[in-house]
Write a protein that holds these residues in place. Structure first.
Motif, PDB file in Angstrom:
ATOM      1  N   ASP A 173       0.819  -1.217   0.000  1.00 38.25           N
ATOM      2  CA  ASP A 173       0.000   0.000   0.000  1.00 38.25           C
ATOM      3  C   ASP A 173       0.851   1.265   0.000  1.00 38.25           C
ATOM      4  O   ASP A 173       0.372   2.356   0.294  1.00 38.25           O
ATOM      5  CB  ASP A 173      -0.954   0.002   1.197  1.00 38.25           C
ATOM      6  N   THR A 174       2.127   1.128  -0.331  1.00 38.38           N
ATOM      7  CA  THR A 174       3.015   2.280  -0.435  1.00 38.38           C
ATOM      8  C   THR A 174       3.566   2.369  -1.854  1.00 38.38           C
ATOM      9  O   THR A 174       3.543   1.398  -2.610  1.00 38.38           O
ATOM     10  CB  THR A 174       4.203   2.163   0.547  1.00 38.38           C
ATOM     11  N   VAL A 175       4.049   3.551  -2.205  1.00 33.38           N
ATOM     12  CA  VAL A 175       4.767   3.746  -3.465  1.00 33.38           C
ATOM     13  C   VAL A 175       6.213   4.053  -3.103  1.00 33.38           C
ATOM     14  O   VAL A 175       6.531   5.137  -2.615  1.00 33.38           O
ATOM     15  CB  VAL A 175       4.160   4.892  -4.295  1.00 33.38           C
ATOM     16  N   ARG A 176       7.064   3.079  -3.329  1.00 34.11           N
ATOM     17  CA  ARG A 176       8.466   3.189  -2.924  1.00 34.11           C
ATOM     18  C   ARG A 176       9.287   3.700  -4.108  1.00 34.11           C
ATOM     19  O   ARG A 176       9.314   3.074  -5.169  1.00 34.11           O
ATOM     20  CB  ARG A 176       8.970   1.833  -2.429  1.00 34.11           C
ATOM     21  N   ILE A 177       9.967   4.837  -3.885  1.00 32.40           N
ATOM     22  CA  ILE A 177      10.756   5.474  -4.935  1.00 32.40           C
ATOM     23  C   ILE A 177      12.226   5.397  -4.539  1.00 32.40           C
ATOM     24  O   ILE A 177      12.613   5.875  -3.471  1.00 32.40           O
ATOM     25  CB  ILE A 177      10.339   6.938  -5.155  1.00 32.40           C
ATOM     26  N   LEU A 178      13.029   4.819  -5.416  1.00 26.83           N
ATOM     27  CA  LEU A 178      14.451   4.611  -5.147  1.00 26.83           C
ATOM     28  C   LEU A 178      15.286   5.657  -5.872  1.00 26.83           C
ATOM     29  O   LEU A 178      15.054   5.941  -7.049  1.00 26.83           O
ATOM     30  CB  LEU A 178      14.867   3.208  -5.604  1.00 26.83           C
ATOM     31  N   LEU A 179      16.272   6.197  -5.148  1.00 25.57           N
ATOM     32  CA  LEU A 179      17.172   7.213  -5.703  1.00 25.57           C
ATOM     33  C   LEU A 179      18.598   6.869  -5.319  1.00 25.57           C
ATOM     34  O   LEU A 179      18.878   6.504  -4.171  1.00 25.57           O
ATOM     35  CB  LEU A 179      16.805   8.603  -5.153  1.00 25.57           C
ATOM     36  N   LEU A 180      19.511   6.987  -6.283  1.00 25.29           N
ATOM     37  CA  LEU A 180      20.926   6.765  -6.012  1.00 25.29           C
ATOM     38  C   LEU A 180      21.514   7.982  -5.316  1.00 25.29           C
ATOM     39  O   LEU A 180      21.403   9.110  -5.810  1.00 25.29           O
ATOM     40  CB  LEU A 180      21.679   6.502  -7.316  1.00 25.29           C
ATOM     41  N   HIS A 181      22.154   7.763  -4.167  1.00 25.71           N
ATOM     42  CA  HIS A 181      22.871   8.844  -3.506  1.00 25.71           C
ATOM     43  C   HIS A 181      24.287   8.910  -4.070  1.00 25.71           C
ATOM     44  O   HIS A 181      25.003   7.908  -4.097  1.00 25.71           O
ATOM     45  CB  HIS A 181      22.941   8.609  -1.995  1.00 25.71           C
ATOM     46  N   HIS A 182      24.654  10.093  -4.542  1.00 27.95           N
ATOM     47  CA  HIS A 182      25.977  10.274  -5.130  1.00 27.95           C
ATOM     48  C   HIS A 182      26.475  11.670  -4.802  1.00 27.95           C
ATOM     49  O   HIS A 182      25.678  12.609  -4.683  1.00 27.95           O
ATOM     50  CB  HIS A 182      25.915  10.079  -6.652  1.00 27.95           C
ATOM     51  N   THR A 183      27.784  11.807  -4.667  1.00 32.22           N
ATOM     52  CA  THR A 183      28.360  13.106  -4.338  1.00 32.22           C
ATOM     53  C   THR A 183      28.622  13.975  -5.560  1.00 32.22           C
ATOM     54  O   THR A 183      28.857  15.171  -5.423  1.00 32.22           O
ATOM     55  CB  THR A 183      29.677  12.924  -3.552  1.00 32.22           C
ATOM     56  N   TYR A 184      28.597  13.398  -6.757  1.00 36.31           N
ATOM     57  CA  TYR A 184      28.745  14.209  -7.963  1.00 36.31           C
ATOM     58  C   TYR A 184      27.467  15.006  -8.196  1.00 36.31           C
ATOM     59  O   TYR A 184      26.363  14.441  -8.228  1.00 36.31           O
ATOM     60  CB  TYR A 184      29.012  13.339  -9.190  1.00 36.31           C
ATOM     61  N   LEU A 185      27.599  16.316  -8.406  1.00 37.08           N
ATOM     62  CA  LEU A 185      26.444  17.175  -8.611  1.00 37.08           C
ATOM     63  C   LEU A 185      25.616  16.723  -9.804  1.00 37.08           C
ATOM     64  O   LEU A 185      24.377  16.725  -9.772  1.00 37.08           O
ATOM     65  CB  LEU A 185      26.906  18.627  -8.793  1.00 37.08           C
ATOM     66  N   ARG A 214      28.870   6.146  -1.683  1.00 29.67           N
ATOM     67  CA  ARG A 214      29.754   7.294  -1.534  1.00 29.67           C
ATOM     68  C   ARG A 214      29.874   7.794  -0.091  1.00 29.67           C
ATOM     69  O   ARG A 214      30.913   8.263   0.321  1.00 29.67           O
ATOM     70  CB  ARG A 214      29.272   8.435  -2.427  1.00 29.67           C
ATOM     71  N   SER A 215      28.794   7.748   0.666  1.00 32.48           N
ATOM     72  CA  SER A 215      28.817   8.287   2.024  1.00 32.48           C
ATOM     73  C   SER A 215      27.664   7.692   2.818  1.00 32.48           C
ATOM     74  O   SER A 215      26.613   7.370   2.265  1.00 32.48           O
ATOM     75  CB  SER A 215      28.686   9.819   1.988  1.00 32.48           C
ATOM     76  N   LYS A 216      27.863   7.547   4.124  1.00 30.62           N
ATOM     77  CA  LYS A 216      26.772   7.066   4.974  1.00 30.62           C
ATOM     78  C   LYS A 216      26.462   8.040   6.109  1.00 30.62           C
ATOM     79  O   LYS A 216      25.577   7.780   6.918  1.00 30.62           O
ATOM     80  CB  LYS A 216      27.114   5.693   5.548  1.00 30.62           C
ATOM     81  N   ASP A 217      27.197   9.139   6.182  1.00 29.27           N
ATOM     82  CA  ASP A 217      27.021  10.114   7.249  1.00 29.27           C
ATOM     83  C   ASP A 217      26.671  11.483   6.678  1.00 29.27           C
ATOM     84  O   ASP A 217      26.925  11.786   5.515  1.00 29.27           O
ATOM     85  CB  ASP A 217      28.299  10.225   8.087  1.00 29.27           C
ATOM     86  N   ASP A 218      26.064  12.297   7.521  1.00 30.46           N
ATOM     87  CA  ASP A 218      25.774  13.698   7.179  1.00 30.46           C
ATOM     88  C   ASP A 218      24.945  13.837   5.905  1.00 30.46           C
ATOM     89  O   ASP A 218      25.200  14.696   5.064  1.00 30.46           O
ATOM     90  CB  ASP A 218      27.082  14.492   7.030  1.00 30.46           C
ATOM     91  N   ILE A 219      23.939  12.988   5.776  1.00 32.48           N
ATOM     92  CA  ILE A 219      23.027  13.086   4.642  1.00 32.48           C
ATOM     93  C   ILE A 219      21.803  13.876   5.078  1.00 32.48           C
ATOM     94  O   ILE A 219      21.107  13.487   6.030  1.00 32.48           O
ATOM     95  CB  ILE A 219      22.634  11.689   4.129  1.00 32.48           C
ATOM     96  N   SER A 220      21.524  14.970   4.399  1.00 33.57           N
ATOM     97  CA  SER A 220      20.476  15.896   4.846  1.00 33.57           C
ATOM     98  C   SER A 220      19.094  15.559   4.308  1.00 33.57           C
ATOM     99  O   SER A 220      18.106  16.142   4.747  1.00 33.57           O
ATOM    100  CB  SER A 220      20.845  17.326   4.436  1.00 33.57           C
ATOM    101  N   TYR A 221      19.000  14.638   3.374  1.00 33.05           N
ATOM    102  CA  TYR A 221      17.714  14.344   2.758  1.00 33.05           C
ATOM    103  C   TYR A 221      16.807  13.591   3.735  1.00 33.05           C
ATOM    104  O   TYR A 221      17.262  12.757   4.516  1.00 33.05           O
ATOM    105  CB  TYR A 221      17.905  13.511   1.492  1.00 33.05           C
ATOM    106  N   ALA A 222      15.512  13.881   3.636  1.00 37.71           N
ATOM    107  CA  ALA A 222      14.532  13.279   4.544  1.00 37.71           C
ATOM    108  C   ALA A 222      14.060  11.930   4.008  1.00 37.71           C
ATOM    109  O   ALA A 222      12.899  11.726   3.681  1.00 37.71           O
ATOM    110  CB  ALA A 222      13.355  14.226   4.741  1.00 37.71           C
TER     111      ALA A 222
END
Length: 344
Positions: A173-185, A214-222
């Motif tokens: 009953d959810t819509v799961r959206i996947l996004l790659l976290h990357h440090t390249y702008l 790329r990173s597992k700390d200090d990620i600001s996204y909710a």
């Protein structure tokens, strides 16, 4: 043949996975294949070369040799039948080798002048007389239109043994959206995260899933869930447990995660980023927005979220399309013929 690949590193990344897999499979076809990689630590270099420590274990059944060298020069790279550069830097270095050192090829996996290197130097590398191999038809067009160079197209295969549909354990009953976290702008993570957060305000059923190496700390996204440095064999389960894979990259030489997710049953929502043209057909295999058109990408994502029947149909068609793309075996045989000089 004696085949040498000049690799930038052995860390987990899409482009390195491609060249290492080809190296391994060519070795499995009875060629003598060695991957050379830079190493500045002389003790580590000596121990690793003697005992073959530090092989890319994340490539299943890796069969090629790996040799670490302090510099990519003729003093450290022996002659072979074929030497393959895999970055603009190694292409420029390879160009200084004498012809007797082996036939020269340049495996081009992105237009590196866009983000990774000095534009003039990258252009110089792309215009070298080395035979070019590209991983997408977009790159073939870039070389032809901008550099007057011909190239062999070797579309990236998907490892269907590794990436396939797995049972879904996430709530339906959810819509799961996947996004790659990357440090390249240019990978568009910030844009994609902002878009998903905006959509969540109107569609509370959305779950924002983030993954990366790329990173597992200090990620600001909710985000709702974050998967850091998943083993390769666990990615199929992640892809199979999302509804949408969002790719907001500005440009991609090909875009391996997109096709991996498609083959696991996720619906692709993407920009027309160049490399995606070989598999992302708007309204048929994916939802495709024009290049860097944020409003259009938002509209495509909104449709994918709200039109469940269309989303599922496009996911199924996308999966079928990827299933019919060239296999690793077929592309390795094609690469073998390219390197032998029988086709170009």
């Amino acid at each position: 043949m004696r085949i040498i690949f000049l690799a930038p590193h052995l860390r987990v990344s899409g482009g390195v996975r491609i060249l290492l897999t080809y190296a391994s499979m060519l070795a499995g076809r009875d060629h003598e294949v060695t991957v050379y990689v830079l190493s500045n630590n002389p003790i580590r270099r000596f121990v690793a070369n003697i005992f073959q420590i530090g092989l890319p274990r994340w490539i299943p059944d890796f069969r090629a040799h790996v040799i670490r060298v302090p510099a990519m020069t003729v003093a450290h790279i022996p002659p072979a039948d074929v030497v393959v550069a895999t970055t603009w830097q190694t292409a420029l270095t390879l160009a200084t080798f004498p012809a007797s050192h082996g036939r020269q090829y340049y495996l081009v996996q992105h237009d590196e002048g866009l983000y990774h290197g000095n534009r003039e130097e990258v252009n110089r590398a792309l215009r070298l007389p080395q035979k070019k191999i590209v991983v997408s038809t977009w790159l073939k067009e870039v070389l032809k239109d901008s550099h007057q160079q011909d190239a062999s197209v070797l579309i990236n295969p998907v490892d269907t043994n590794l990436f396939h549909t797995m049972p879904r354990t996430a709530p339906m009953d959810t819509v799961r959206i996947l996004l790659l976290h990357h440090t390249y702008l240019w990978k568009g993570t910030a844009e994609g995260a902002a878009l998903i957060e905006e959509m969540k305000e109107r569609h509370p059923e959305i779950r924002f899933i983030l993954f990366g190496v790329r990173s597992k700390d200090d990620i600001s996204y909710a985000y709702d869930e974050y998967y850091y440095d998943l083993p390769q064999e666990e990615l199929a389960s992640l892809y199979s447990n999302v509804d949408i894979y969002l790719c907001p990259s500005w440009e991609e030489g090909f875009g391996l995660p997109s096709v991996e997710a498609m083959h696991c049953g996720a619906t692709l929502v993407t920009y027309n980023n160049g490399g995606s043209r070989d598999y992302a057909i708007d309204g048929e295999t994916a939802f495709v927005a024009p290049h860097r058109d944020k409003e259009a990408l938002a509209a495509k994502l909104e449709t994918a979220i709200t039109n469940i029947a269309l989303r599922k149909r496009i996911a199924e068609q996308g999966k079928n399309f990827v299933q019919n793309m060239p296999t690793w075996d077929k592309q390795t045989k094609k690469l073998e013929r390219i390197l032998a000089g029988t086709i170009y």
